[in-house]
Structure formats: structure tokens, C-alpha cells
Design a protein around this motif. Structure first.
Motif, PDB file in Angstrom:
ATOM      1  N   PRO A 252     -12.793  16.422   1.395  1.00 14.66           N
ATOM      2  CA  PRO A 252     -11.613  16.206   0.549  1.00 14.66           C
ATOM      3  C   PRO A 252     -11.040  17.505  -0.005  1.00 14.66           C
ATOM      4  O   PRO A 252     -11.785  18.461  -0.310  1.00 14.66           O
ATOM      5  CB  PRO A 252     -12.145  15.332  -0.588  1.00 14.66           C
ATOM      6  N   SER A 253      -9.737  17.517  -0.140  1.00 13.19           N
ATOM      7  CA  SER A 253      -9.050  18.657  -0.747  1.00 13.19           C
ATOM      8  C   SER A 253      -8.149  18.138  -1.863  1.00 13.19           C
ATOM      9  O   SER A 253      -7.817  16.939  -1.901  1.00 13.19           O
ATOM     10  CB  SER A 253      -8.225  19.405   0.305  1.00 13.19           C
ATOM     11  N   PRO A 254      -7.748  19.027  -2.785  1.00 11.78           N
ATOM     12  CA  PRO A 254      -6.945  18.580  -3.930  1.00 11.78           C
ATOM     13  C   PRO A 254      -5.655  17.845  -3.541  1.00 11.78           C
ATOM     14  O   PRO A 254      -5.195  16.969  -4.296  1.00 11.78           O
ATOM     15  CB  PRO A 254      -6.642  19.889  -4.677  1.00 11.78           C
ATOM     16  N   ASN A 255      -5.082  18.156  -2.378  1.00 14.27           N
ATOM     17  CA  ASN A 255      -3.848  17.459  -1.992  1.00 14.27           C
ATOM     18  C   ASN A 255      -4.102  16.016  -1.546  1.00 14.27           C
ATOM     19  O   ASN A 255      -3.160  15.286  -1.212  1.00 14.27           O
ATOM     20  CB  ASN A 255      -3.059  18.230  -0.929  1.00 14.27           C
ATOM     21  N   GLN A 256      -5.358  15.608  -1.561  1.00 16.14           N
ATOM     22  CA  GLN A 256      -5.678  14.213  -1.284  1.00 16.14           C
ATOM     23  C   GLN A 256      -5.885  13.412  -2.569  1.00 16.14           C
ATOM     24  O   GLN A 256      -6.241  12.223  -2.518  1.00 16.14           O
ATOM     25  CB  GLN A 256      -6.905  14.107  -0.375  1.00 16.14           C
ATOM     26  N   THR A 257      -5.652  14.060  -3.690  1.00 13.79           N
ATOM     27  CA  THR A 257      -5.625  13.354  -4.965  1.00 13.79           C
ATOM     28  C   THR A 257      -4.467  12.371  -4.926  1.00 13.79           C
ATOM     29  O   THR A 257      -3.310  12.770  -4.729  1.00 13.79           O
ATOM     30  CB  THR A 257      -5.449  14.340  -6.135  1.00 13.79           C
ATOM     31  N   SER A 258      -4.779  11.094  -5.086  1.00 18.18           N
ATOM     32  CA  SER A 258      -3.751  10.078  -4.912  1.00 18.18           C
ATOM     33  C   SER A 258      -4.296   8.707  -5.291  1.00 18.18           C
ATOM     34  O   SER A 258      -5.474   8.550  -5.629  1.00 18.18           O
ATOM     35  CB  SER A 258      -3.292  10.057  -3.439  1.00 18.18           C
ATOM     36  N   LEU A 259      -3.416   7.720  -5.235  1.00 24.07           N
ATOM     37  CA  LEU A 259      -3.794   6.320  -5.399  1.00 24.07           C
ATOM     38  C   LEU A 259      -3.793   5.686  -4.010  1.00 24.07           C
ATOM     39  O   LEU A 259      -2.774   5.730  -3.311  1.00 24.07           O
ATOM     40  CB  LEU A 259      -2.798   5.625  -6.331  1.00 24.07           C
ATOM     41  N   TYR A 260      -4.920   5.114  -3.634  1.00 31.38           N
ATOM     42  CA  TYR A 260      -5.079   4.584  -2.276  1.00 31.38           C
ATOM     43  C   TYR A 260      -5.126   3.054  -2.315  1.00 31.38           C
ATOM     44  O   TYR A 260      -5.802   2.461  -3.159  1.00 31.38           O
ATOM     45  CB  TYR A 260      -6.366   5.114  -1.645  1.00 31.38           C
ATOM     46  N   PHE A 261      -4.430   2.462  -1.365  1.00 34.04           N
ATOM     47  CA  PHE A 261      -4.423   1.012  -1.234  1.00 34.04           C
ATOM     48  C   PHE A 261      -4.835   0.593   0.163  1.00 34.04           C
ATOM     49  O   PHE A 261      -4.367   1.153   1.156  1.00 34.04           O
ATOM     50  CB  PHE A 261      -3.023   0.436  -1.504  1.00 34.04           C
ATOM     51  N   CYS A 262      -5.698  -0.416   0.202  1.00 29.97           N
ATOM     52  CA  CYS A 262      -6.033  -1.081   1.438  1.00 29.97           C
ATOM     53  C   CYS A 262      -5.243  -2.390   1.479  1.00 29.97           C
ATOM     54  O   CYS A 262      -5.006  -3.012   0.434  1.00 29.97           O
ATOM     55  CB  CYS A 262      -7.533  -1.358   1.479  1.00 29.97           C
ATOM     56  N   ALA A 263      -4.839  -2.795   2.675  1.00 36.14           N
ATOM     57  CA  ALA A 263      -4.076  -4.041   2.804  1.00 36.14           C
ATOM     58  C   ALA A 263      -4.479  -4.731   4.098  1.00 36.14           C
ATOM     59  O   ALA A 263      -4.932  -4.097   5.050  1.00 36.14           O
ATOM     60  CB  ALA A 263      -2.581  -3.763   2.800  1.00 36.14           C
ATOM     61  N   SER A 264      -4.298  -6.044   4.127  1.00 42.14           N
ATOM     62  CA  SER A 264      -4.594  -6.785   5.346  1.00 42.14           C
ATOM     63  C   SER A 264      -3.563  -7.865   5.548  1.00 42.14           C
ATOM     64  O   SER A 264      -2.874  -8.280   4.608  1.00 42.14           O
ATOM     65  CB  SER A 264      -5.999  -7.395   5.282  1.00 42.14           C
ATOM     66  N   SER A 265      -3.445  -8.327   6.784  1.00 39.41           N
ATOM     67  CA  SER A 265      -2.532  -9.440   7.066  1.00 39.41           C
ATOM     68  C   SER A 265      -2.991 -10.167   8.319  1.00 39.41           C
ATOM     69  O   SER A 265      -3.768  -9.655   9.131  1.00 39.41           O
ATOM     70  CB  SER A 265      -1.088  -8.964   7.214  1.00 39.41           C
ATOM     71  N   LEU A 266      -2.461 -11.351   8.460  1.00 42.71           N
ATOM     72  CA  LEU A 266      -2.755 -12.188   9.611  1.00 42.71           C
ATOM     73  C   LEU A 266      -1.769 -11.863  10.726  1.00 42.71           C
ATOM     74  O   LEU A 266      -0.566 -11.722  10.455  1.00 42.71           O
ATOM     75  CB  LEU A 266      -2.620 -13.653   9.210  1.00 42.71           C
ATOM     76  N   TYR A 267      -2.235 -11.677  11.936  1.00 41.01           N
ATOM     77  CA  TYR A 267      -1.364 -11.442  13.092  1.00 41.01           C
ATOM     78  C   TYR A 267      -0.362 -10.308  12.866  1.00 41.01           C
ATOM     79  O   TYR A 267       0.777 -10.403  13.262  1.00 41.01           O
ATOM     80  CB  TYR A 267      -0.599 -12.712  13.459  1.00 41.01           C
ATOM     81  N   ASN A 268      -0.805  -9.292  12.197  1.00 40.43           N
ATOM     82  CA  ASN A 268       0.009  -8.123  11.862  1.00 40.43           C
ATOM     83  C   ASN A 268       1.472  -8.445  11.534  1.00 40.43           C
ATOM     84  O   ASN A 268       2.401  -7.830  12.034  1.00 40.43           O
ATOM     85  CB  ASN A 268      -0.110  -7.019  12.916  1.00 40.43           C
ATOM     86  N   THR A 269       1.656  -9.416  10.672  1.00 35.35           N
ATOM     87  CA  THR A 269       2.980  -9.669  10.096  1.00 35.35           C
ATOM     88  C   THR A 269       3.166  -8.731   8.913  1.00 35.35           C
ATOM     89  O   THR A 269       2.265  -8.002   8.540  1.00 35.35           O
ATOM     90  CB  THR A 269       3.105 -11.116   9.592  1.00 35.35           C
ATOM     91  N   GLY A 270       4.336  -8.762   8.320  1.00 33.47           N
ATOM     92  CA  GLY A 270       4.562  -7.904   7.168  1.00 33.47           C
ATOM     93  C   GLY A 270       4.078  -8.509   5.877  1.00 33.47           C
ATOM     94  O   GLY A 270       4.244  -7.925   4.816  1.00 33.47           O
ATOM     95  N   GLU A 271       3.445  -9.674   5.928  1.00 33.74           N
ATOM     96  CA  GLU A 271       2.988 -10.334   4.701  1.00 33.74           C
ATOM     97  C   GLU A 271       1.609  -9.777   4.361  1.00 33.74           C
ATOM     98  O   GLU A 271       0.580 -10.381   4.632  1.00 33.74           O
ATOM     99  CB  GLU A 271       2.934 -11.837   4.906  1.00 33.74           C
ATOM    100  N   LEU A 272       1.637  -8.620   3.763  1.00 32.81           N
ATOM    101  CA  LEU A 272       0.408  -7.905   3.478  1.00 32.81           C
ATOM    102  C   LEU A 272      -0.216  -8.343   2.162  1.00 32.81           C
ATOM    103  O   LEU A 272       0.489  -8.606   1.185  1.00 32.81           O
ATOM    104  CB  LEU A 272       0.686  -6.403   3.407  1.00 32.81           C
TER     105      LEU A 272
END
Lengths: 112, 110
Positions: free
Chosen positions: A81-101
Motif C-alpha cells: 500500500p501507498s498513501p495514494n491508496q488512502t480512500s473509501l472502498y466499496f464492494c458490490a454485487s449483483s445478479l447476472y451483472n445487471t446495474g442493480e448493485l
């Protein structure tokens, strides 16, 4: 309860110390994705996975790795890790890769 | 690739209507979404519209789509303080992988 669970929610670490942010979903979703959120830049996709053993780079993959050995889990690995990776991270999932995450609650990472 | 643009801030008075605008570039976008992010939380799908629709209404929310101009808007009627949040527009086409805008911070003041 249907959910996406990320851990840890908060982490402060130092430059170069490998870390993993776990992500697990209980909805049997094929598609999973990692995003980082930075002020003024919105959400940027890091990596995504269409199914087990299938992963692809998003818009900002440098410095990150992922794996998808099981359908429910999609960990995000920061090897050095480096300081430029300081951030807020989100994981998301969906069914059949629709946009309904479905999003996890986020993991706030600080790299000193 | 797809590019989604939206203004960063909107300030309204409680009880007024809020209109958040979004433009996208890919005319083949099939699904258009609005997500809401409350403070300290992840994003939640608020509503969505298919590209063959012009309008969708859901209680206080109205989504308008102008496909010719590639313009999407979200109208919130009778805006309340609980509506204060960041609203993200997203568009997806054949790959179904959504591209997000930068988010509009809606500030509702009394």
C-alpha cells in the motif's frame, strides 16, 4: 438478511504493509466489483468479476489484486500500500451483472 | 467508453422540489439508474428506468429520460431533511456494467 459484508470497516496502516479487505455476499450473485470513492472523483471501479475464477480490470487497477475462488467472496489485496491508496472502498454485487448493485457499507483505509 | 456527468452540489429548502440532472454519452445505454448514498453508508439503488421509457414515477420520485439529448433527471417532490445525501447517476449498456457519475450532494435546509 441479504447483504454484502466488508471487513475491516476502518483500517490505518503504513506504507508497504500488505493488507486484504474481505468482501462476502450471501445472495448467490455472479457479479462482484470493487470501487474506491474519493472526494470530487466519485466512484471509480478497481476490479470486477463476472463469476468464479473470472476477474477483469476496471478503471484504476494499479496497486491492487483480487481473487474469486468462491462465488460468495471477492477479497481486495493491496500488496504494498501507498498513501495514494488512502480512500473509501466499496464492494458490490449483483445478479447476472445487471446495474442493480448491492453495496457493502464501505471500508475506510488510511495509508501513512 | 461511457461518460456520465452530473453537477456536484444542490441546495434546496425543505418542502421544495429538488431536481438532479445527469448526462451520459453512450446512446446505446439500456438501463439508467439513480443510487442514493446516505452519510457513512454504502450506495443503495433508488430507482431505475429502461431506455425505452420517458418517465417513471414512484411516490415522491420522478425520473425523466430524454434519450435524444442523453439527459436523465431525478425530481424529488416535497424534499425533506432525510433526503440529504449524495445521489449518483449511473448508465449501463450491453455489458450491464454501470458507469457512475461523480455524485450530486443534495443539501436540504430548513
Amino acid at each position: 438478511e441479504a447483504q454484502v459484508t466488508q471487513n475491516p470497516r476502518y483500517l490505518i496502516t503504513v506504507t508497504g504493509k500488505k493488507l486484504t479487505v474481505t468482501c462476502s455476499q450471501n445472495m448467490n450473485h455472479e457479479y462482484m466489483s470493487w470501487y474506491r470513492q474519493d472526494p470530487g472523483l466519485g466512484l471509480r471501479q478497481i476490479y470486477y468479476s463476472m463469476n468464479v475464477e473470472v476477474t477483469d480490470k476496471g478503471d484504476v487497477p494499479e496497486g491492487y489484486k483480487v481473487s474469486r475462488k468462491e462465488k460468495r467472496n471477492f477479497p481486495l489485496i493491496l500488496e504494498s500500500p501507498s498513501p495514494n491508496q488512502t480512500s473509501l472502498y466499496f464492494c458490490a454485487s449483483s445478479l447476472y451483472n445487471t446495474g442493480e448493485l448491492f453495496f457493502g457499507e464501505g471500508s475506510r483505509l488510511t495509508v501513512l | 467508453g461511457e461518460d456520465v456527468e452530473q453537477s456536484l452540489f444542490l441546495s434546496v429548502r425543505e418542502g421544495d422540489s429538488s431536481v438532479i440532472n445527469c448526462t451520459y454519452t453512450d446512446s446505446s445505454s439500456t438501463y439508467l439508474y439513480w443510487y442514493k448514498q446516505e452519510p457513512g453508508a454504502g450506495l443503495q439503488l433508488l430507482t431505475y428506468i429502461f431506455s425505452n421509457m420517458d418517465m417513471k414515477q414512484d411516490q415522491r420520485l420522478t425520473v425523466l429520460l430524454n434519450k435524444k439529448d442523453k439527459h436523465l433527471s431525478l425530481r424529488i417532490a416535497d424534499t425533506q431533511t432525510g433526503d440529504s445525501a449524495i445521489y449518483f447517476c449511473a448508465a449501463s449498456g450491453g455489458s450491464y456494467i454501470p458507469t457512475f457519475g461523480r455524485g450530486t450532494s443534495l443539501i436540504v435546509h430548513p
